[in-house]
Enzyme design. Structure first.
Site, short mmCIF file in Angstrom:
data_model
loop_
_atom_site.label_atom_id
_atom_site.label_comp_id
_atom_site.label_asym_id
_atom_site.label_seq_id
_atom_site.Cartn_x
_atom_site.Cartn_y
_atom_site.Cartn_z
N ASP A 182 -21.25 -6.73 4.53
CA ASP A 182 -21.81 -6.87 5.88
C ASP A 182 -20.64 -6.72 6.85
OD1 ASP A 182 -23.50 -7.70 8.17
OD2 ASP A 182 -24.83 -8.44 6.61
N HIS A 259 -25.61 -2.70 9.14
CA HIS A 259 -24.77 -3.86 8.79
C HIS A 259 -23.47 -3.38 8.11
CE1 HIS A 259 -27.24 -7.42 9.73
NE2 HIS A 259 -28.28 -6.63 9.50
N ASP A 314 -32.01 -3.34 6.16
CA ASP A 314 -32.52 -4.10 7.31
C ASP A 314 -31.79 -3.77 8.60
OD1 ASP A 314 -30.30 -5.30 6.04
OD2 ASP A 314 -30.61 -7.15 7.20
N GLU A 315 -32.50 -3.94 9.68
CA GLU A 315 -31.98 -4.02 11.04
C GLU A 315 -31.09 -2.85 11.46
OE1 GLU A 315 -31.93 -8.65 12.12
OE2 GLU A 315 -30.38 -8.15 10.67
N TRP A 381 -38.99 -10.33 4.51
CA TRP A 381 -38.26 -11.41 5.21
C TRP A 381 -38.79 -11.66 6.61
CZ3 TRP A 381 -34.81 -11.00 9.50
CH2 TRP A 381 -34.57 -9.70 9.95
N TYR A 406 -35.56 -19.30 4.58
CA TYR A 406 -34.21 -19.11 5.13
C TYR A 406 -33.52 -20.47 5.22
CZ TYR A 406 -34.14 -14.12 6.05
OH TYR A 406 -34.08 -12.76 5.90
N ASP A 408 -30.63 -21.29 5.90
CA ASP A 408 -29.55 -21.50 6.89
C ASP A 408 -30.07 -22.26 8.12
OD1 ASP A 408 -31.14 -19.26 7.50
OD2 ASP A 408 -29.51 -18.15 8.45
N GLU A 458 -23.65 -17.24 8.41
CA GLU A 458 -22.97 -17.16 9.70
C GLU A 458 -22.44 -18.51 10.15
OE1 GLU A 458 -25.82 -15.62 9.03
OE2 GLU A 458 -26.07 -13.77 10.18
#
Ligand code: ACM
Length: 678
Positions: A182, A259, A314-315, A381, A406, A408, A458
């Site tokens: 990442d 990413h 993703d993303e 997700w 998730y 986190d 993160e």
């Protein structure tokens, strides 16, 4: 009482039974069927272990049984713990345990099944308890029972990963997904691309948040300001073997096409603009991108025996693609209509490449965009929609929706916890998850391959903190993945989780202290039956709620429901426009009113602020309003989640209530859950 059939639910009903019978419930994940008789087998110094299984399994099972501290033997005796491959059990991961005065017999069709039977025995016998006479018949609900560790945002090395593999094995989880690449750091040695680990694995700040809020710079390995690390190829082989000994497969994730800032800074020629520190997405028009990805995957597939390789997906921002000559040419040559198809082109090509090597791909649910690759498995997700779509199209899906998986997010009241990414995901909510959505047709349900808990890192700067976030929620994931809904029961699970948590702590895991759990925002636990409940709310033209935070829509502010600690729980309603909040509630008839109030949330990271001004007024005819209160507040930016009530108290009669709120100079959102009138 002999041979009485107990389901776990019945066991709860028998709470007053003797210890012998209750002890059978001490197993997590809870077994599918437990039948107990009178008596308990307790191993003594002359008890021996006998394993009847093929070479590889033989060694693994002997190792797994070592904690019992018993001698091994070749032949069954009348005081023995036997683990044997047997055709009596058909499920490839199932097992049966029968216990009587002569000992414990574990039967299974495979080494994996025996291993899970051994875990059951170890758990049951932990702390000196014996094994109740009777039979345990058990098998997993799902084939894929996963945990994801993000070792990119903060690097956690080999020993940490092994320790988590040990815990996963104890709770019958069988897939460890490693998020290896990442922006924040590349974490796996690739011989053909040394800059990935000489440079892209290191950054100037040890803590992700500091790095992210600064210039996001990488550093040369060995330089004084280099923080990070990576797994060498030898370490990967060691980890893969360590996991395999515990019947766990490690699934590597190599992110593409997005990413990938760290790759595109180390090898800028793979981005559309060829500039370091500028792009997150690979250039899909450039053949060199495919050469790179395929070379990397050649080494990855050599290192990881897993059938599945996770390719991220993703993303993707896709921002540089429309103006990139190579991407445009690719789109033109392939007759593509939009950039989603370009992403899909990359995923299709990579799937074909990996299929050619006998491997399958898993991707985050964005791999559905632009057309799903023919054999891909989708990891859902962004809710469950992606998983449902995949399954309806005949693909396998692994469910790991942010709402329930998730890890986190905060596991308890945020003001009692170290900083997390946000949200609120207590043990109970993880446990409540059912990976098979009701809407899936009966003939497609088998395509729900399993479930996974994700630990994004993160806001998790240390290994100790990672364990704090993982445990005991990992146990809830394990039970969701293994046990059928009919045998699940949160109250009983929590009792077992408290017990297991203590054991984990004794074994050196820094788990969250569940016994001190504060719980949800108290207001969220009950419905308010105030006089505006269920009454119509009219939103003034310039003040709509934000569709992404609609809560239950037009009725949300008078539905009696209060939000949790989580801004994204579907109860808080968000407003982002300059018009602020301007709503009028019609009580349908004149009422005596003594108080009017609304509570606002502030959470500055996602841009949610308290209002700077609130005006509350009332009217009998909806034309002339009398101002009851005007409240001003100086909004201050901070790092904590806070709540503030803006209200009026007095005595008046009215039919209509108007509640207006204005944003501060910070802009952003205002979030409220209910306008309460008494
Ligand atoms: C993800 O959380 N971006 C998969």
């Amino acid at each position: 009482m002999k041979n009485t059939l107990f389901t776990i639910i019945m066991m709860l009903a028998f709470a007053g039974c003797t210890n012998k019978e209750q002890t059978a419930t001490n197993i997590t994940p809870v077994p599918q069927k437990v039948e107990t008789g009178n008596g308990v087998f307790t191993a003594d110094r002359s008890t021996v272990i006998v394993v009847n299984a093929g070479n590889e399994d033989y060694d693994r099972l002997h190792k797994a049984l070592q904690p019992l501290g018993l001698q091994t033997a070749d032949k069954v005796t009348d005081n023995c713990i036997l683990a044997q491959i047997s055709k009596e059990v058909t499920h490839p991961e199932g097992y049966r345990i029968t216990t009587d005065r002569n000992g414990i017999k574990i039967s299974a069709a495979t080494g994996a099944g025996l291993f899970y039977g051994v875990q059951t025995v170890l758990q049951q016998c932990a702390g000196g308890s014996g094994m109740p006479y009777g039979t345990i018949t058990d098998e997993p609900r799902f084939a894929y029972r996963g945990i994801m560790l993000d070792v990119s945002r903060h690097f956690f090395g080999k020993e940490f990963i092994k320790k988590q593999i040990d815990a996963m094995a104890a709770y019958k989880l069988n897939r460890l997904h490693l998020h290896l690449t990442d922006a924040a750091g590349w974490r796996v040695e690739i011989k053909q691309y040394p800059r990935l680990t000489q440079f892209a694995a290191w950054r100037k700040q040890p803590v992700w948040k500091d790095w992210w809020n600064d210039k996001r710079e990488y550093a040369e390995e060995g330089s004084s300001d280099a923080h990070g690390g990576y797994l060498t190829q030898d370490e990967i082989r060691e980890l893969a073997a360590y996991a395999a000994e515990r019947y766990i497969t490690i699934i590597p994730e190599i992110e593409m096409p997005a990413h990938s800032e760290e790759v595109l800074t180390a090898y800028p020629e793979l981005s559309c603009t060829h500039e370091p520190y500028k792009q997150a997405d690979f250039c899909v028009g450039n053949e060199k991108t495919f050469e790179f990805l395929q070379n990397v995957l050649d080494e990855i597939t050599e290192l990881f025996p897993s059938e599945y390789i996770h390719i991220g997906g993703d993303e993707a921002g896709k921002a540089s693609w429309p103006s990139c000559p190579l991407c445009r040419k690719r789109m033109h040559d392939e007759g593509m209509q939009d950039v989603n198809e370009l992403q899909s082109y990359l995923i299709h090509r990579i799937e074909k490449y990996l299929n050619g090597k006998g491997r399958q791909i898993i991707g985050w649910d964005e791999i559905l965009d632009g057309g799903l690759a023919p054999n891909a498995t989708v990891m859902s997700w962004r809710g469950t929609e992606g998983g449902i779509k995949a399954v309806e199209a005949g693909h396998k899906a692994i469910m790991s929706p942010g709402t329930h998986c998730y890890l986190d997010q905060y596991q308890d009241a945020p003001h009692t916890q170290p900083e997390a990414i946000g949200g609120y995901l207590p043990l109970k909510k993880v446990y409540s998850y059912d990976p098979i959505p009701d809407s899936i047709a009966a003939d497609k349900r088998h395509l729900i391959y399993g479930v996974q808990g994700n630990l994004w890192a993160e806001y998790i700067p240390t290994a100790k903190h990672a364990e704090y976030m993982l445990y005991p929620r990992l146990l809830a994931i394990a039970e969701v993945a293994w046990s059928n809904p009919e045998v699940k029961n949160y109250k009983d699970f929590r009792r077992r989780a408290l017990q297991e948590n203590m054991r984990l702590r004794n074994r050196g895991y820094n788990s969250f202290d569940l016994s001190g759990e504060v719980g949800n925002r108290p207001e969220a636990e009950h419905t308010s039956n105030h006089i505006a409940r269920g009454k119509q709310v009219v939103y003034a033209k310039g003040s709509p709620y934000y569709p992404g935070y609609a809560a239950s829509g037009k009725g949300a502010l008078t539905d009696g429901e209060h939000g949790s600690w989580n801004n994204n729980d579907g109860v808080w309603q968000g407003f982002i426009g300059r018009g602020g909040i301007d709503v009028t509630i019609d009580l349908e008839q004149q009422k005596q009113i003594k108080s009017i109030s609304a509570t606002f949330m502030q959470l500055c990271n996602p841009g949610i602020f308290h209002p700077a001004e609130v005006t509350i007024s009332a009217s009998c005819d909806s034309i002339t309003f009398e101002e009851l209160a005007h409240i001003e507040h100086t909004v201050v930016r901070d790092d904590t989640l806070s709540f503030k009530k803006y209200g009026w108290q007095g005595n008046t009669k009215a039919r209509y209530i108007r509640y207006k709120a204005q944003r501060s100079n910070f802009g952003g959102f205002m979030f409220t859950d209910e306008i309460e009138v008494y």
